[in-house]
Design a protein around this motif. Structure first.
Motif, PDB file in Angstrom:
ATOM      1  N   ILE A  95       0.843  -1.190   0.000  1.00  0.00           N
ATOM      2  CA  ILE A  95       0.000   0.000   0.000  1.00  0.00           C
ATOM      3  C   ILE A  95       0.885   1.250   0.000  1.00  0.00           C
ATOM      4  O   ILE A  95       2.062   1.190   0.377  1.00  0.00           O
ATOM      5  CB  ILE A  95      -0.957   0.033   1.207  1.00  0.00           C
ATOM      6  N   MET A  96       0.313   2.395  -0.439  1.00  0.00           N
ATOM      7  CA  MET A  96       1.101   3.619  -0.570  1.00  0.00           C
ATOM      8  C   MET A  96       0.315   4.842  -0.089  1.00  0.00           C
ATOM      9  O   MET A  96       0.060   5.761  -0.857  1.00  0.00           O
ATOM     10  CB  MET A  96       1.555   3.807  -2.023  1.00  0.00           C
ATOM     11  N   PRO A  97      -0.063   4.916   1.182  1.00  0.00           N
ATOM     12  CA  PRO A  97      -0.665   6.157   1.696  1.00  0.00           C
ATOM     13  C   PRO A  97       0.391   7.263   1.716  1.00  0.00           C
ATOM     14  O   PRO A  97       1.539   7.023   2.112  1.00  0.00           O
ATOM     15  CB  PRO A  97      -1.102   5.782   3.114  1.00  0.00           C
ATOM     16  N   LEU A  98       0.010   8.452   1.301  1.00  0.00           N
ATOM     17  CA  LEU A  98       0.953   9.567   1.233  1.00  0.00           C
ATOM     18  C   LEU A  98       0.524  10.680   2.180  1.00  0.00           C
ATOM     19  O   LEU A  98      -0.652  11.020   2.264  1.00  0.00           O
ATOM     20  CB  LEU A  98       1.046  10.101  -0.197  1.00  0.00           C
ATOM     21  N   SER A  99       1.503  11.252   2.854  1.00  0.00           N
ATOM     22  CA  SER A  99       1.245  12.361   3.762  1.00  0.00           C
ATOM     23  C   SER A  99       2.575  12.909   4.251  1.00  0.00           C
ATOM     24  O   SER A  99       3.524  12.146   4.451  1.00  0.00           O
ATOM     25  CB  SER A  99       0.425  11.890   4.969  1.00  0.00           C
ATOM     26  N   PRO A 100       2.673  14.216   4.449  1.00  0.00           N
ATOM     27  CA  PRO A 100       3.852  14.724   5.159  1.00  0.00           C
ATOM     28  C   PRO A 100       3.972  14.031   6.506  1.00  0.00           C
ATOM     29  O   PRO A 100       2.961  13.753   7.166  1.00  0.00           O
ATOM     30  CB  PRO A 100       3.551  16.212   5.323  1.00  0.00           C
ATOM     31  N   LEU A 101       5.172  13.756   6.929  1.00  0.00           N
ATOM     32  CA  LEU A 101       5.380  13.023   8.178  1.00  0.00           C
ATOM     33  C   LEU A 101       4.685  13.700   9.351  1.00  0.00           C
ATOM     34  O   LEU A 101       4.075  13.042  10.203  1.00  0.00           O
ATOM     35  CB  LEU A 101       6.882  12.886   8.452  1.00  0.00           C
ATOM     36  N   VAL A 102       4.728  15.018   9.402  1.00  0.00           N
ATOM     37  CA  VAL A 102       4.167  15.737  10.543  1.00  0.00           C
ATOM     38  C   VAL A 102       2.655  15.552  10.660  1.00  0.00           C
ATOM     39  O   VAL A 102       2.085  15.673  11.755  1.00  0.00           O
ATOM     40  CB  VAL A 102       4.531  17.245  10.458  1.00  0.00           C
ATOM     41  N   ASP A 103       2.000  15.224   9.561  1.00  0.00           N
ATOM     42  CA  ASP A 103       0.541  15.075   9.564  1.00  0.00           C
ATOM     43  C   ASP A 103       0.080  13.617   9.579  1.00  0.00           C
ATOM     44  O   ASP A 103      -1.120  13.353   9.723  1.00  0.00           O
ATOM     45  CB  ASP A 103      -0.052  15.748   8.323  1.00  0.00           C
ATOM     46  N   LEU A 104       0.996  12.674   9.409  1.00  0.00           N
ATOM     47  CA  LEU A 104       0.604  11.272   9.278  1.00  0.00           C
ATOM     48  C   LEU A 104       0.081  10.722  10.601  1.00  0.00           C
ATOM     49  O   LEU A 104       0.732  10.852  11.643  1.00  0.00           O
ATOM     50  CB  LEU A 104       1.794  10.422   8.819  1.00  0.00           C
ATOM     51  N   LYS A 105      -1.087  10.111  10.561  1.00  0.00           N
ATOM     52  CA  LYS A 105      -1.652   9.494  11.755  1.00  0.00           C
ATOM     53  C   LYS A 105      -0.872   8.217  12.072  1.00  0.00           C
ATOM     54  O   LYS A 105      -0.529   7.453  11.179  1.00  0.00           O
ATOM     55  CB  LYS A 105      -3.126   9.170  11.544  1.00  0.00           C
ATOM     56  N   LEU A 106      -0.637   7.994  13.342  1.00  0.00           N
ATOM     57  CA  LEU A 106       0.135   6.817  13.734  1.00  0.00           C
ATOM     58  C   LEU A 106      -0.592   5.523  13.399  1.00  0.00           C
ATOM     59  O   LEU A 106       0.044   4.499  13.134  1.00  0.00           O
ATOM     60  CB  LEU A 106       0.469   6.880  15.223  1.00  0.00           C
ATOM     61  N   ASP A 107      -1.921   5.549  13.378  1.00  0.00           N
ATOM     62  CA  ASP A 107      -2.662   4.365  12.949  1.00  0.00           C
ATOM     63  C   ASP A 107      -2.344   4.033  11.493  1.00  0.00           C
ATOM     64  O   ASP A 107      -2.252   2.855  11.117  1.00  0.00           O
ATOM     65  CB  ASP A 107      -4.167   4.582  13.117  1.00  0.00           C
ATOM     66  N   ASP A 108      -2.185   5.076  10.666  1.00  0.00           N
ATOM     67  CA  ASP A 108      -1.819   4.850   9.268  1.00  0.00           C
ATOM     68  C   ASP A 108      -0.397   4.302   9.161  1.00  0.00           C
ATOM     69  O   ASP A 108      -0.113   3.427   8.326  1.00  0.00           O
ATOM     70  CB  ASP A 108      -1.939   6.148   8.462  1.00  0.00           C
ATOM     71  N   LEU A 109       0.501   4.813   9.993  1.00  0.00           N
ATOM     72  CA  LEU A 109       1.866   4.285  10.012  1.00  0.00           C
ATOM     73  C   LEU A 109       1.864   2.814  10.396  1.00  0.00           C
ATOM     74  O   LEU A 109       2.565   1.993   9.777  1.00  0.00           O
ATOM     75  CB  LEU A 109       2.721   5.077  10.999  1.00  0.00           C
ATOM     76  N   ASP A 110       1.069   2.456  11.380  1.00  0.00           N
ATOM     77  CA  ASP A 110       0.984   1.055  11.800  1.00  0.00           C
ATOM     78  C   ASP A 110       0.445   0.180  10.670  1.00  0.00           C
ATOM     79  O   ASP A 110       0.892  -0.964  10.481  1.00  0.00           O
ATOM     80  CB  ASP A 110       0.096   0.918  13.031  1.00  0.00           C
ATOM     81  N   HIS A 111      -0.525   0.711   9.920  1.00  0.00           N
ATOM     82  CA  HIS A 111      -1.095  -0.043   8.801  1.00  0.00           C
ATOM     83  C   HIS A 111      -0.063  -0.247   7.694  1.00  0.00           C
ATOM     84  O   HIS A 111       0.058  -1.349   7.140  1.00  0.00           O
ATOM     85  CB  HIS A 111      -2.326   0.685   8.262  1.00  0.00           C
ATOM     86  N   ILE A 112       0.705   0.795   7.389  1.00  0.00           N
ATOM     87  CA  ILE A 112       1.781   0.670   6.393  1.00  0.00           C
ATOM     88  C   ILE A 112       2.792  -0.379   6.849  1.00  0.00           C
ATOM     89  O   ILE A 112       3.236  -1.223   6.059  1.00  0.00           O
ATOM     90  CB  ILE A 112       2.475   2.034   6.186  1.00  0.00           C
ATOM     91  N   HIS A 113       3.137  -0.318   8.122  1.00  0.00           N
ATOM     92  CA  HIS A 113       4.100  -1.274   8.660  1.00  0.00           C
ATOM     93  C   HIS A 113       3.560  -2.696   8.536  1.00  0.00           C
ATOM     94  O   HIS A 113       4.292  -3.613   8.131  1.00  0.00           O
ATOM     95  CB  HIS A 113       4.400  -0.938  10.130  1.00  0.00           C
ATOM     96  N   ARG A 114       2.282  -2.888   8.872  1.00  0.00           N
ATOM     97  CA  ARG A 114       1.718  -4.237   8.845  1.00  0.00           C
ATOM     98  C   ARG A 114       1.703  -4.806   7.432  1.00  0.00           C
ATOM     99  O   ARG A 114       2.081  -5.969   7.212  1.00  0.00           O
ATOM    100  CB  ARG A 114       0.291  -4.232   9.407  1.00  0.00           C
ATOM    101  N   VAL A 115       1.247  -4.008   6.478  1.00  0.00           N
ATOM    102  CA  VAL A 115       1.110  -4.518   5.112  1.00  0.00           C
ATOM    103  C   VAL A 115       2.470  -4.620   4.425  1.00  0.00           C
ATOM    104  O   VAL A 115       2.835  -5.670   3.879  1.00  0.00           O
ATOM    105  CB  VAL A 115       0.149  -3.639   4.288  1.00  0.00           C
ATOM    106  N   ASN A 116       3.242  -3.537   4.443  1.00  0.00           N
ATOM    107  CA  ASN A 116       4.459  -3.500   3.641  1.00  0.00           C
ATOM    108  C   ASN A 116       5.631  -4.228   4.285  1.00  0.00           C
ATOM    109  O   ASN A 116       6.376  -4.935   3.581  1.00  0.00           O
ATOM    110  CB  ASN A 116       4.843  -2.052   3.348  1.00  0.00           C
ATOM    111  N   ILE A 117       5.817  -4.053   5.582  1.00  0.00           N
ATOM    112  CA  ILE A 117       6.973  -4.685   6.233  1.00  0.00           C
ATOM    113  C   ILE A 117       6.621  -6.078   6.752  1.00  0.00           C
ATOM    114  O   ILE A 117       7.242  -7.068   6.358  1.00  0.00           O
ATOM    115  CB  ILE A 117       7.521  -3.795   7.365  1.00  0.00           C
ATOM    116  N   ARG A 118       5.616  -6.164   7.645  1.00  0.00           N
ATOM    117  CA  ARG A 118       5.238  -7.484   8.149  1.00  0.00           C
ATOM    118  C   ARG A 118       4.781  -8.387   6.997  1.00  0.00           C
ATOM    119  O   ARG A 118       5.133  -9.568   6.941  1.00  0.00           O
ATOM    120  CB  ARG A 118       4.130  -7.366   9.193  1.00  0.00           C
TER     121      ARG A 118
END
Length: 246
Positions: A95-118
């Protein structure tokens, strides 16, 4: 006496659209039997299989949450049951959600981590447990890791993790005759890339490529097919398939 060879078997994750679909069709055209993985796009996956079989190839669909080890194991079970084994795994799902780091929700970061890394970790782990001698594992990263484009921090970070994993895995496969590489596409005309972008922006991105066009999924599939087939002496590499964009 004519020697018979067993067709190689490939699993393509994210095979229901974009780069994954092009890869599945290309590997089938090269004579491989292909399991086209999907997560939520069954209709698209069925369409890919229908196109492959209409052209005389062999393919079927398989569903799994790539971050769920039980479902991924069942996906590989299906390939072994249907085709007798697994030789090639091409992992394009992500998946490829896009956002400046300062605005990115941590739930979205967790989702990126789960799909792309895990998800990559789970698929790679199962692949390396199952693949036969002479196998090829091909992960997918992105040229954005070198382009430093704003809004891509979380996505690029997840892909950087995939690159690191891949290079280490190639060395962990010592003695098993299994190659492990990453392909890093540049701007490629897929729904994942074009969603939310104006035509003006896409034209501007295309102008940065020496060929003055966006990549096509088939361009990436060419590189994957080489790594999955004749490219046995390419191992532990990250191949930038971006038309010279960087």
């Amino acid at each position: 006496m004519t020697e018979t060879t067993t067709p190689r078997v490939a699993i393509v994750t994210g095979g229901s659209g974009g780069i994954g679909a092009a890869v599945a069709k290309r590997l089938a055209a090269d004579g491989m039997q292909v399991l086209v993985h999907y997560s939520g796009g069954r209709d698209r996956a069925d369409a890919v299989v229908a196109e492959i079989t209409a052209a005389g190839g062999v393919a079927t669909v398989g569903k799994a949450d790539i971050a769920d080890e039980t479902e991924v194991a069942a996906l590989f079970d299906e390939a072994e049951k249907r085709y007798g084994g697994v030789d090639v795994v091409v992992h394009t799902a992500g998946i490829m959600p896009l956002s400046p780091l300062v605005d990115l929700k941590l739930d979205d970061l967790d989702h990126i981590h789960r799909v792309n890394i895990r998800g990559t970790f789970v698929v790679d782990q199962e692949a390396l447990r199952r693949m036969r001698k002479g196998g090829a594992l091909i992960n997918t990263s992105t040229s954005v890791t070198k382009l430093q484009q704003t809004g891509y921090s979380a996505y690029a970070a997840s892909k950087g993790a995939i690159e690191a994993m891949t290079l280490i895995l190639a060395r962990e496969m010592r003695g098993r005759d299994i190659t492990v590489n990453t392909v890093s596409p540049g701007p490629t005309e897929t729904p994942l890339f074009t969603e939310g972008k104006s035509q003006e922006l896409m034209d501007r991105i295309a102008s940065q490529v020496p060929a003055e066009r966006l990549g096509q999924p088939e361009d990436i599939a060419e590189v994957v097919a080489f790594l999955a087939g004749p490219g046995r002496w390419v191992n532990g590499q990250n191949i930038f398939a971006n038309g010279g964009a960087i």
